[in-house]
Design an enzyme around this catalytic site. Sequence first.
Site, PDB file in Angstrom:
ATOM      1  N   GLU A  49       2.634   5.417  -3.913  1.00  0.00           N
ATOM      2  CA  GLU A  49       2.827   6.571  -4.806  1.00  0.00           C
ATOM      3  C   GLU A  49       4.180   7.277  -4.601  1.00  0.00           C
ATOM      4  O   GLU A  49       4.741   7.705  -5.621  1.00  0.00           O
ATOM      5  CB  GLU A  49       1.683   7.574  -4.627  1.00  0.00           C
ATOM      6  CG  GLU A  49       0.327   7.063  -4.985  1.00  0.00           C
ATOM      7  CD  GLU A  49      -0.246   6.154  -3.906  1.00  0.00           C
ATOM      8  OE1 GLU A  49      -1.018   5.251  -4.239  1.00  0.00           O
ATOM      9  OE2 GLU A  49       0.120   6.330  -2.731  1.00  0.00           O
TER      10      GLU A  49
ATOM     11  N   ASP B 203      -8.458   3.968  -3.470  1.00  0.00           N
ATOM     12  CA  ASP B 203      -9.514   4.141  -2.472  1.00  0.00           C
ATOM     13  C   ASP B 203     -10.680   4.940  -3.051  1.00  0.00           C
ATOM     14  O   ASP B 203     -10.850   6.130  -2.762  1.00  0.00           O
ATOM     15  CB  ASP B 203      -8.942   4.840  -1.239  1.00  0.00           C
ATOM     16  CG  ASP B 203      -7.829   4.033  -0.588  1.00  0.00           C
ATOM     17  OD1 ASP B 203      -7.725   2.831  -0.870  1.00  0.00           O
ATOM     18  OD2 ASP B 203      -7.068   4.609   0.202  1.00  0.00           O
TER      19      ASP B 203
ATOM     20  N   ASP C 255       0.838  -1.200   0.000  1.00  0.00           N
ATOM     21  CA  ASP C 255       0.000   0.000   0.000  1.00  0.00           C
ATOM     22  C   ASP C 255       0.874   1.252   0.000  1.00  0.00           C
ATOM     23  O   ASP C 255       2.082   1.188   0.203  1.00  0.00           O
ATOM     24  CB  ASP C 255      -0.914  -0.028   1.226  1.00  0.00           C
ATOM     25  CG  ASP C 255      -2.252   0.634   0.982  1.00  0.00           C
ATOM     26  OD1 ASP C 255      -2.326   1.500   0.079  1.00  0.00           O
ATOM     27  OD2 ASP C 255      -3.218   0.297   1.678  1.00  0.00           O
TER      28      ASP C 255
END
Length: 844
Positions: A465, A538, A462
């Site tokens: 980025e 998300d 997760d």
Amino acid sequence: MKLPLDILHSAKSRIVNAVAAAIPDDHTARPLHSAGAVFLENVAHPFRGVVLIRTCLIRASRIAQFVALPSVCLVFSAISSPAQPDPAQLDPGVMPHPSAMRAVQSSGGFVATGDRETLEVTVCGDSLIHVTARPIGAPPAAEFQPWMLASSATCPGAAFQFSESNGSAGLATAQLKVALSEEDGNLTVRTAEGKELLHERQNLPRTYRLSEAAGLFHIEDRFGADSTEALYGLGQHQSGMFNYRGSVVELGQNNTDVAIPLVVSSKGYAILWNTASFSYFDNRFPLDLNIESMAAPQIDYYILYGPQMDSIVHLYRSLTGHVPLFPQWAYGLFQSKDRYKTQAEILSIAAEYRARHIPLDAIVQDWFWWNDGGKGDPVFDSGYTDVPAELKTLHDEHIHTMISAWALMDSTSENFKQMVQKGFEIDQTQAYDPTNPAARDFFWNQFVGKLFAQGWDAFWLDSSEPEEAWPHSGDASLRDKHLHIGSGLEYTNVFPLEHTAGVAAHWLQTDPDKRVFLLTRSAFMGQQRVGATVWSGDVYSSWWALRRQVPAGLNFALSGFPYWTTDIGGYHPLNYAQTIPPGYQELYARWFEYGAFCPVFRTHGHRDHNELWTYDQVFPTLEAVDRLRYRLMPYVYSLAWKVTSEDYTIQRPLVMDFREDPAVLEIGDQFMFGPDLLVSPVLTEHATSRSLYLPAATWYDFWTGDRIAGGTSITAQAPLDRIPLDVRAGSILPLGPVIEYAGQATDPIELRIYPGADGNFTLYEDEGDSDRYEKGAHATIPIHWDDAARTLSIGDRQGSYPGMPSGHTFNVVIVSSGHGVGPDATAAPDKTIQYTGTKASANF
């Protein structure tokens, strides 16, 4: 005004000496593109010299405060000025025009030079052209590009002919012609037959300005787009657009937004914009297609010609890496939610799936399994008493496990403190720097590797980025940072590639026999080669969000990435106080139907409960869809092998297979799932039917067996328990037995034949979770349908692997109205073939 040359020379010497004294040693790591070598001829120019000397001398007193400024002045003199026309010499109303260029043949193509820039065109293959351009005096860039394979693989070369006459130079390969206007400096690319594919704009096609990153340029190339072409790819974005004509797309990593600088045209070509820098794709004006990046050593792009989009994808993967095969269980259902809080809870959910005989292959431990403030440490909180024992219990139930491991760490975690001491973090963030090999070692050895040793089967990487801190703030977050590899503005988008590649490399060093499976929230070029799949981030739990998932996933597929998934049901509830509101179960059911035809099948979201049986109003539909996905396992796993062996794409926008049909260019809410199944998700609340387009072919309704002529739009019935599915004539659709996990049983296999055209299918099999398939331990079975003779032929099995069954029972069904339809096994197959590995056939 023109300054005497001796004054200019004296001023130049003083500035150069000041720069040499002021720039720290570590600034010399990146060459300043031979600025000093061309300084003299630039400062001698009557316009540029005055501006340069004035700019640099006025600021010279501030060298101690801004040590990078003198280097910027030098770079400005050597690079920025020559790249632009002189405003003082332009008449009012006259369009800026590039300088003339002269081309000469090189060993791989041609090189063209003018008084402002150098342009190189290299033939990497019959259908692959590499273009680089840089200001005059700047050497060829030596930028490290971890997303690309070795040059021997990316640019092997091909035969070409060079020519120059009447102000035009060019080259021709077996597939392409590239022409340079020596007057304007712009390139035009055509097919071998002369059809134009792409051209740079005539007026200043390429420009270079000073970047905020020292020694680099803000680059832009200006192309033209014709009136008919559609443009796709560019990664994954949430605008809801499928065709990007008329839009601006930011290429900077963010939660739900994935930057891949590959734009694919319906005309049969693609541009791979070869940089990781923060960039923009701009087609606001219909005639202009501008691509710009904030920091790069030069303009650098590849032209990929198909014309079929599968061929373009093949070229992209030949440049950046081919795709490994996931373990077979990874093509089954992933059960997840935000979040399971204890070991006992996970074990009880898994046991309930098995007790109810609901197909399931993996369960996911989402975040906050760690102690408060300990994100980044491999230490579980008190809810997990014996993790290895938990994993053994799940494995005994044939359930695999995935755990969330964040790149972003808590500042109070022990691992983060050690990282800071060692200098392994990205400055001003709480994330490690995966571009630093030592930091990658640390992340594995001190964190992920310790989880791997417990027996986890996959990692959910997760925040890739990366995010900077909580709450989420990840928009191109590296652009103002510095990485081990270089400026964050130059390498803005590279983090997810380096992050996943580092984990995958350590995984294979630790256990080379176990196939890698990683789930991550972002991606960059080349990441498809490391065993990672991407999910769409998300997103909201809403119909609005569901409608945007389909084109987002299809553009991601056209960006060269075959594995993608979505949070079935969405992640963020619209009202956190009511995570499963009235009416939500309809949305969940429609999302689940769509998710079953994504390459990776995964339910997740921030909900109190997220197991299938908790959606009581739609549970029969969910269970039936889940069983259908598992019956399709022979089909899906065989397609996965095509991804690995042929650079195939499983989830296919219609433009991939029907590119020359103008009706499909804007269709982003239907897709082919493999070569045979046309999927048309229902994306509107309370809908019981939907309009869909059937391309030119003969089709069968999967649910009824009715035969339908294509080349037209129809209204398909879509009650809540049915997603519109159509099967192309000539399809051979293998459906396995009813199973509860991948690999549980292989027989009988129902072969549904959809008559009306000849058909072929290759059935693939292997051990399921071993790298031995790469060394030849696998088997394929060719199957052919001769429509005119109404004969099914099954060829000799090719290859073998440990544990291979001696043969198969094939129940053959010739589909017709009401026969061989729906998700269940056909009660009365037309024939049964006992296959022993050698040729067999049957007439119908």
